[in-house]
Design an enzyme around this catalytic site. Sequence first.
Site, PDB file in Angstrom:
ATOM      1  N   SER A 119       0.920  -1.182   0.029  1.00 51.64           N
ATOM      2  CA  SER A 119      -0.040  -0.059   0.056  1.00 51.64           C
ATOM      3  C   SER A 119       0.949   1.250  -0.084  1.00 51.64           C
ATOM      4  CB  SER A 119      -0.999   0.134   1.359  1.00 51.64           C
ATOM      5  OG  SER A 119      -0.194   0.020   2.508  1.00 51.64           O
ATOM      6  N   ASN A 120       2.147   1.090   0.609  1.00 52.15           N
ATOM      7  CA  ASN A 120       3.083   2.494   0.622  1.00 52.15           C
ATOM      8  C   ASN A 120       3.611   2.590  -0.789  1.00 52.15           C
ATOM      9  OD1 ASN A 120       3.205   3.884   3.337  1.00 52.15           O
ATOM     10  ND2 ASN A 120       3.330   1.799   3.841  1.00 52.15           N
ATOM     11  N   ASN A 132      13.183   4.867   4.921  1.00 53.94           N
ATOM     12  CA  ASN A 132      12.397   3.597   5.285  1.00 53.94           C
ATOM     13  C   ASN A 132      11.258   4.222   5.885  1.00 53.94           C
ATOM     14  OD1 ASN A 132      11.523   1.096   5.988  1.00 53.94           O
ATOM     15  ND2 ASN A 132      12.022   1.513   8.167  1.00 53.94           N
ATOM     16  N   HIS A 134       8.406   3.638   8.954  1.00 51.56           N
ATOM     17  CA  HIS A 134       8.170   2.764  10.228  1.00 51.56           C
ATOM     18  C   HIS A 134       6.944   3.127  10.971  1.00 51.56           C
ATOM     19  CE1 HIS A 134       9.548   0.205  13.729  1.00 51.56           C
ATOM     20  NE2 HIS A 134       8.966   1.326  14.500  1.00 51.56           N
ATOM     21  N   ASP A 155      16.169   1.114  12.224  1.00 52.36           N
ATOM     22  CA  ASP A 155      15.312   2.249  12.523  1.00 52.36           C
ATOM     23  C   ASP A 155      16.184   3.444  13.230  1.00 52.36           C
ATOM     24  OD1 ASP A 155      13.219   0.876  11.768  1.00 52.36           O
ATOM     25  OD2 ASP A 155      12.858  -0.227  13.719  1.00 52.36           O
ATOM     26  N   GLU A 202       0.551   7.085   6.908  1.00 51.83           N
ATOM     27  CA  GLU A 202       2.040   6.625   6.230  1.00 51.83           C
ATOM     28  C   GLU A 202       1.794   7.258   5.061  1.00 51.83           C
ATOM     29  OE1 GLU A 202       3.467   2.548   6.895  1.00 51.83           O
ATOM     30  OE2 GLU A 202       2.296   2.448   8.759  1.00 51.83           O
TER      31      GLU A 202
END
Length: 203
Positions: A21-22, A111, A113, A154, A183
């Site tokens: 989905s991102n 990235n 998160h 992260d 997001e």
Amino acid sequence: MGLATRKARLGIFVGVKGRGSNMSAIADACTAGHIPAEVAVVIGQVSGSPALEKARSMGLKTEVVSSKEAQYGPLLIKKLQEASVDLVCLAGYMRILPSEVVDEYQGRTLNIHPALLPKFGGQGMYGSHVHQAVLDAGESESGCTVHVVNNVYDEGEIVLQRTCPVLPNDTVESLSSRVLAEEHLAYPAAIELVWNRINTYQA
Ligand code: GAR
């Protein structure tokens, strides 16, 4: 659009189990002209994975590189270079990116998160585990973080965060879908920020 003089060519890494989905939110933002970027290639690890199938159905160029390959890192770099990628975007990619890739695309790898780092990050903190930890901690707020990738889970520089409330009756599912909506806004915005920053420094 901001300062960028040409579109950033994005290499998006998707995970084996991710929905993509991102990836599709980023691709849609590119197609709509909301950000100065285009998807050059979507790279997955398993041919039939949902995110890769989604990328194919959107007409995006896809590549499969198994993480079991002895030359996994160099192969990834080859695919990224073949597609003339400027920025690498991890979207549901749950592994540590091979250090060769991190080094080659230093400051150009992002990235997303699903929590407000530096809280609720680190090894083992991915997907539903993150949201469960947020609920267990009794937080009143969660959200997402787009950060630059380095060799520690992260821990790279935070580029952008978006927040949302944690509601009293939240479950992992309800919280994760509220965070996911953030997001999908955060990732395109962070790509634009980083691309403009790179172009400003190079100008
Ligand atoms: C997203 O929620 C992303 O933040 C998370 O995986 C999901 C992928 O969904 N990533 C991590 O937990 C990384 N530590 P998507 O495949 O629908 O984009």
